[in-house]
Design a protein around this motif. Sequence first.
Motif, PDB file in Angstrom:
ATOM      1  N   THR A  25       0.981  -1.152   0.105  1.00  0.00           N
ATOM      2  CA  THR A  25       0.102   0.006  -0.094  1.00  0.00           C
ATOM      3  C   THR A  25       0.985   1.141  -0.035  1.00  0.00           C
ATOM      4  O   THR A  25       1.662   1.518   0.908  1.00  0.00           O
ATOM      5  CB  THR A  25      -0.961  -0.022   1.213  1.00  0.00           C
ATOM      6  N   TYR A  26       0.790   2.041  -0.838  1.00  0.00           N
ATOM      7  CA  TYR A  26       1.559   3.403  -0.958  1.00  0.00           C
ATOM      8  C   TYR A  26       0.449   4.483  -0.521  1.00  0.00           C
ATOM      9  O   TYR A  26      -0.537   4.427  -1.161  1.00  0.00           O
ATOM     10  CB  TYR A  26       1.792   3.661  -2.411  1.00  0.00           C
ATOM     11  N   CYS A  27       1.010   5.135   0.346  1.00  0.00           N
ATOM     12  CA  CYS A  27       0.186   6.379   0.843  1.00  0.00           C
ATOM     13  C   CYS A  27       0.731   7.480   0.401  1.00  0.00           C
ATOM     14  O   CYS A  27       1.774   7.915   0.516  1.00  0.00           O
ATOM     15  CB  CYS A  27       0.341   6.333   2.539  1.00  0.00           C
ATOM     16  N   GLY A  43      -5.505  15.470   1.172  1.00  0.00           N
ATOM     17  CA  GLY A  43      -6.343  14.454   1.820  1.00  0.00           C
ATOM     18  C   GLY A  43      -5.570  13.111   1.932  1.00  0.00           C
ATOM     19  O   GLY A  43      -4.134  13.204   1.857  1.00  0.00           O
ATOM     20  N   GLN A  44      -6.216  12.211   2.367  1.00  0.00           N
ATOM     21  CA  GLN A  44      -5.628  10.836   2.605  1.00  0.00           C
ATOM     22  C   GLN A  44      -5.849   9.899   1.521  1.00  0.00           C
ATOM     23  O   GLN A  44      -7.194   9.411   1.406  1.00  0.00           O
ATOM     24  CB  GLN A  44      -5.964  10.310   3.913  1.00  0.00           C
ATOM     25  N   ILE A  45      -5.074   9.528   0.663  1.00  0.00           N
ATOM     26  CA  ILE A  45      -5.347   8.394  -0.525  1.00  0.00           C
ATOM     27  C   ILE A  45      -4.431   7.349  -0.694  1.00  0.00           C
ATOM     28  O   ILE A  45      -3.200   7.888  -0.512  1.00  0.00           O
ATOM     29  CB  ILE A  45      -5.438   9.353  -2.062  1.00  0.00           C
ATOM     30  N   GLY A  65      -6.622  -1.345  -6.308  1.00  0.00           N
ATOM     31  CA  GLY A  65      -7.604  -0.558  -5.573  1.00  0.00           C
ATOM     32  C   GLY A  65      -7.021   0.816  -5.025  1.00  0.00           C
ATOM     33  O   GLY A  65      -5.686   0.806  -4.937  1.00  0.00           O
ATOM     34  N   ILE A  66      -7.905   1.711  -4.807  1.00  0.00           N
ATOM     35  CA  ILE A  66      -7.843   2.959  -4.250  1.00  0.00           C
ATOM     36  C   ILE A  66      -8.621   3.269  -3.167  1.00  0.00           C
ATOM     37  O   ILE A  66      -9.729   3.384  -3.231  1.00  0.00           O
ATOM     38  CB  ILE A  66      -7.956   4.001  -5.355  1.00  0.00           C
ATOM     39  N   GLU A  67      -8.164   3.462  -2.072  1.00  0.00           N
ATOM     40  CA  GLU A  67      -8.880   3.771  -0.774  1.00  0.00           C
ATOM     41  C   GLU A  67      -8.828   5.366  -0.711  1.00  0.00           C
ATOM     42  O   GLU A  67      -7.746   6.179  -0.621  1.00  0.00           O
ATOM     43  CB  GLU A  67      -8.206   3.186   0.472  1.00  0.00           C
ATOM     44  N   VAL A  68     -10.037   6.027  -0.376  1.00  0.00           N
ATOM     45  CA  VAL A  68     -10.098   7.557  -0.431  1.00  0.00           C
ATOM     46  C   VAL A  68     -10.780   7.926   1.120  1.00  0.00           C
ATOM     47  O   VAL A  68     -11.926   7.533   1.038  1.00  0.00           O
ATOM     48  CB  VAL A  68     -10.688   8.277  -1.315  1.00  0.00           C
ATOM     49  N   LEU A 127     -14.101  13.175  -3.745  1.00  0.00           N
ATOM     50  CA  LEU A 127     -14.526  12.437  -4.959  1.00  0.00           C
ATOM     51  C   LEU A 127     -15.690  13.118  -5.442  1.00  0.00           C
ATOM     52  O   LEU A 127     -16.642  13.876  -4.729  1.00  0.00           O
ATOM     53  CB  LEU A 127     -14.891  11.000  -4.614  1.00  0.00           C
ATOM     54  N   PRO A 128     -15.991  13.144  -6.676  1.00  0.00           N
ATOM     55  CA  PRO A 128     -17.277  13.766  -7.273  1.00  0.00           C
ATOM     56  C   PRO A 128     -18.579  13.217  -6.533  1.00  0.00           C
ATOM     57  O   PRO A 128     -18.641  11.843  -6.472  1.00  0.00           O
ATOM     58  CB  PRO A 128     -17.222  13.757  -8.817  1.00  0.00           C
ATOM     59  N   ALA A 129     -19.379  13.977  -6.594  1.00  0.00           N
ATOM     60  CA  ALA A 129     -20.606  13.565  -5.963  1.00  0.00           C
ATOM     61  C   ALA A 129     -21.338  12.232  -6.651  1.00  0.00           C
ATOM     62  O   ALA A 129     -21.886  11.144  -6.087  1.00  0.00           O
ATOM     63  CB  ALA A 129     -21.638  14.646  -5.587  1.00  0.00           C
ATOM     64  N   GLY A 130     -21.275  12.033  -8.008  1.00  0.00           N
ATOM     65  CA  GLY A 130     -21.728  11.251  -8.666  1.00  0.00           C
ATOM     66  C   GLY A 130     -21.087   9.833  -8.445  1.00  0.00           C
ATOM     67  O   GLY A 130     -21.802   8.631  -8.769  1.00  0.00           O
ATOM     68  N   VAL A 131     -19.787   9.946  -8.278  1.00  0.00           N
ATOM     69  CA  VAL A 131     -19.227   8.799  -7.841  1.00  0.00           C
ATOM     70  C   VAL A 131     -19.635   7.960  -6.651  1.00  0.00           C
ATOM     71  O   VAL A 131     -20.050   6.847  -6.533  1.00  0.00           O
ATOM     72  CB  VAL A 131     -17.683   8.831  -7.813  1.00  0.00           C
ATOM     73  N   LEU A 132     -20.112   8.875  -5.503  1.00  0.00           N
ATOM     74  CA  LEU A 132     -20.509   8.233  -4.290  1.00  0.00           C
ATOM     75  C   LEU A 132     -21.937   8.026  -4.494  1.00  0.00           C
ATOM     76  O   LEU A 132     -22.492   7.120  -3.867  1.00  0.00           O
ATOM     77  CB  LEU A 132     -20.147   9.504  -3.325  1.00  0.00           C
TER      78      LEU A 132
END
Length: 71
Positions: A28-30, A38-40, A52-55, A62-67
């Motif tokens: 995992t690369y922080c 932010g933290q990704i 994978g990508i943790e946000v 993230l854009p609202a549409g993604v969520l």
Amino acid sequence: MRVTHDPTVDAAYIYLEDSIAPGAVMKTYCCDPAEVNGQINLDFDSSGRMVGIEVLDASRLLPAGVLRRAR
């Protein structure tokens, strides 16, 4: 690609593989929080492929549409 979102901690995970088996993430690369505001975290498998990508603080980053489409 699919996205999950846990609104209780406002964390999203973007799956670049259909599924990631337990133990398949080998590194995992922080990302530097100052660089991305932010933290990704980027997850890689044993072949060095990003899986994978943790946000964290996802509703801000993230854009609202993604969520809206997240599970």
